[in-house]
Design an enzyme around this catalytic site. Structure first.
Site, PDB file in Angstrom:
ATOM      1  N   VAL A 162       0.853  -1.187   0.000  1.00 48.52           N
ATOM      2  CA  VAL A 162       0.000   0.000   0.000  1.00 48.52           C
ATOM      3  C   VAL A 162       0.893   1.243   0.000  1.00 48.52           C
ATOM      4  O   VAL A 162       1.787   1.375   0.834  1.00 48.52           O
ATOM      5  CB  VAL A 162      -0.916   0.037   1.246  1.00 48.52           C
ATOM      6  CG1 VAL A 162      -1.779   1.299   1.245  1.00 48.52           C
ATOM      7  CG2 VAL A 162      -1.784  -1.219   1.312  1.00 48.52           C
ATOM      8  N   GLY A 181      -1.692  12.891   3.480  1.00 43.49           N
ATOM      9  CA  GLY A 181      -2.346  13.848   4.380  1.00 43.49           C
ATOM     10  C   GLY A 181      -3.635  14.421   3.809  1.00 43.49           C
ATOM     11  O   GLY A 181      -4.234  15.329   4.376  1.00 43.49           O
ATOM     12  N   LEU A 229      -6.250  10.320   0.968  1.00 47.35           N
ATOM     13  CA  LEU A 229      -6.245   9.394  -0.172  1.00 47.35           C
ATOM     14  C   LEU A 229      -5.937   7.961   0.255  1.00 47.35           C
ATOM     15  O   LEU A 229      -6.429   7.005  -0.353  1.00 47.35           O
ATOM     16  CB  LEU A 229      -5.233   9.868  -1.227  1.00 47.35           C
ATOM     17  CG  LEU A 229      -5.550  11.235  -1.844  1.00 47.35           C
ATOM     18  CD1 LEU A 229      -4.500  11.598  -2.892  1.00 47.35           C
ATOM     19  CD2 LEU A 229      -6.941  11.225  -2.470  1.00 47.35           C
ATOM     20  N   GLY A 230      -5.128   7.804   1.291  1.00 45.10           N
ATOM     21  CA  GLY A 230      -4.832   6.453   1.790  1.00 45.10           C
ATOM     22  C   GLY A 230      -6.106   5.767   2.267  1.00 45.10           C
ATOM     23  O   GLY A 230      -6.343   4.588   1.965  1.00 45.10           O
ATOM     24  N   LYS A 231      -6.922   6.521   2.973  1.00 44.93           N
ATOM     25  CA  LYS A 231      -8.197   5.966   3.444  1.00 44.93           C
ATOM     26  C   LYS A 231      -9.099   5.608   2.259  1.00 44.93           C
ATOM     27  O   LYS A 231      -9.726   4.552   2.231  1.00 44.93           O
ATOM     28  CB  LYS A 231      -8.899   6.969   4.358  1.00 44.93           C
ATOM     29  CG  LYS A 231     -10.310   6.539   4.730  1.00 44.93           C
ATOM     30  CD  LYS A 231     -10.945   7.415   5.767  1.00 44.93           C
ATOM     31  CE  LYS A 231     -12.441   7.128   5.926  1.00 44.93           C
ATOM     32  NZ  LYS A 231     -12.874   5.765   5.635  1.00 44.93           N
ATOM     33  N   TYR A 254      -4.715   2.235  10.242  1.00 48.09           N
ATOM     34  CA  TYR A 254      -5.629   1.123   9.962  1.00 48.09           C
ATOM     35  C   TYR A 254      -6.686   0.978  11.053  1.00 48.09           C
ATOM     36  O   TYR A 254      -7.852   0.706  10.773  1.00 48.09           O
ATOM     37  CB  TYR A 254      -4.851  -0.183   9.769  1.00 48.09           C
ATOM     38  CG  TYR A 254      -4.102  -0.206   8.463  1.00 48.09           C
ATOM     39  CD1 TYR A 254      -4.792  -0.304   7.255  1.00 48.09           C
ATOM     40  CD2 TYR A 254      -2.722  -0.111   8.412  1.00 48.09           C
ATOM     41  CE1 TYR A 254      -4.127  -0.301   6.042  1.00 48.09           C
ATOM     42  CE2 TYR A 254      -2.034  -0.114   7.206  1.00 48.09           C
ATOM     43  CZ  TYR A 254      -2.745  -0.201   6.020  1.00 48.09           C
ATOM     44  OH  TYR A 254      -2.090  -0.196   4.822  1.00 48.09           O
TER      45      TYR A 254
END
Lengths: 176, 176
Positions: free
Chosen positions: A113, A121, A124-126, A156
């Site tokens: 990932v 920040g 976008l990761g979520k 996570y």
């Protein structure tokens, strides 16, 4: 978990048509909610990766370099590979990535990932993980596993992941 | 780790020929060192499973029952599936099992490791895992992962597995 896709229009009005999206990013490509009205972001499971670009992305978040031949084969044999692209009509840029291995039914494990540090920040990761989870759920998988670096455990947990339920432990074996 | 295969003859003298072994258990089948001279044990990656027999084995070690259709599909999409068979000319009996998912190159994860309780305590679990590790190593995989129940953590540690190296944590996500 908030479903970010329900509150987002698939196609940003006027900037691109569904046909253009599918032409450039493959069937099933969809828009990722963007923090910037001027920046169209796209999730794709089909647009091929430039392996050099992918490697640069992974290295930018701290993964160690791996032989290109192995990476290509690993991608070919992954259950799911997701690119998060910053749209450009001529040169879309890969700014996020995740892939899964698994049997497609009972088990799926998420690997690699990454979101380019320049675009971190912004949530976008979520959104990337929501997209991965939703895609796996759509094919019927009800349990997903991953190995998280200590620095991203909180990330996570905040998304509803559970650490070692029932006291399960993860273990590694190195063939040396 | 001791390589148990180097100190074991492939074919127990006289009891079965290589041809018979391959006929019954598929190409590449090999003998598992047996604690009992009268009991021929065989590792096979090709002999098909009776799904009812497999489910009974998994339930006997405490896994919960899963829909047969999903198990079949999961097996079809596994990177490696290993049966440990107690040989019988007419009715070989499945006494051990393990399978892996993965991309065949960079990542492999072991699931559903089971040895029938009647045959536990004889070192067969270790031999099964040695066989799995060796098989994965043979196809070039250098890192293997698994999720171990608390009760078997010591078992894996004694075989050279490492718990959460570098502080990695494992996490689960349930699609509900």
């Amino acid at each position: 978990m908030i479903n970010i896709f329900e509150r987002t229009s698939l196609i940003r009005s006027g900037s691109i048509t569904t046909e253009e999206l599918n032409d450039a990013y493959g069937k099933g490509a969809c828009e990722c909610p963007s923090p910037n009205e001027q920046m169209l972001l796209v999730f794709s499971q089909e647009r091929p990766f430039d392996l050099v670009e992918l490697e640069q992305l992974l290295i930018s978040v701290g993964w160690s370099q791996r032989p290109m031949r192995k990476v290509r084969s690993a991608l070919d044999h992954s259950l799911l590979k997701v690119g998060l692209w910053k749209h450009d009509q001529r040169f879309p840029r890969l700014i996020g990535f995740a892939r899964c291995t698994g049997d497609g039914v009972l088990e799926a494990t998420v690997w690699d990932v990454a979101v380019n540090p320049i675009y971190q920040g912004l949530g976008l990761g979520k959104q990337l993980m929501d997209y991965v989870n939703k895609s796996l759920k759509d094919i019927g998988i009800t349990r997903i596993t991953l190995f998280a670096d200590p620095g991203v455990v909180a990330f996570y947990l905040s998304q509803g992941w559970v650490l070692e339920p029932k006291g399960h432990r993860c273990a590694f074996w190195y063939a040396n």
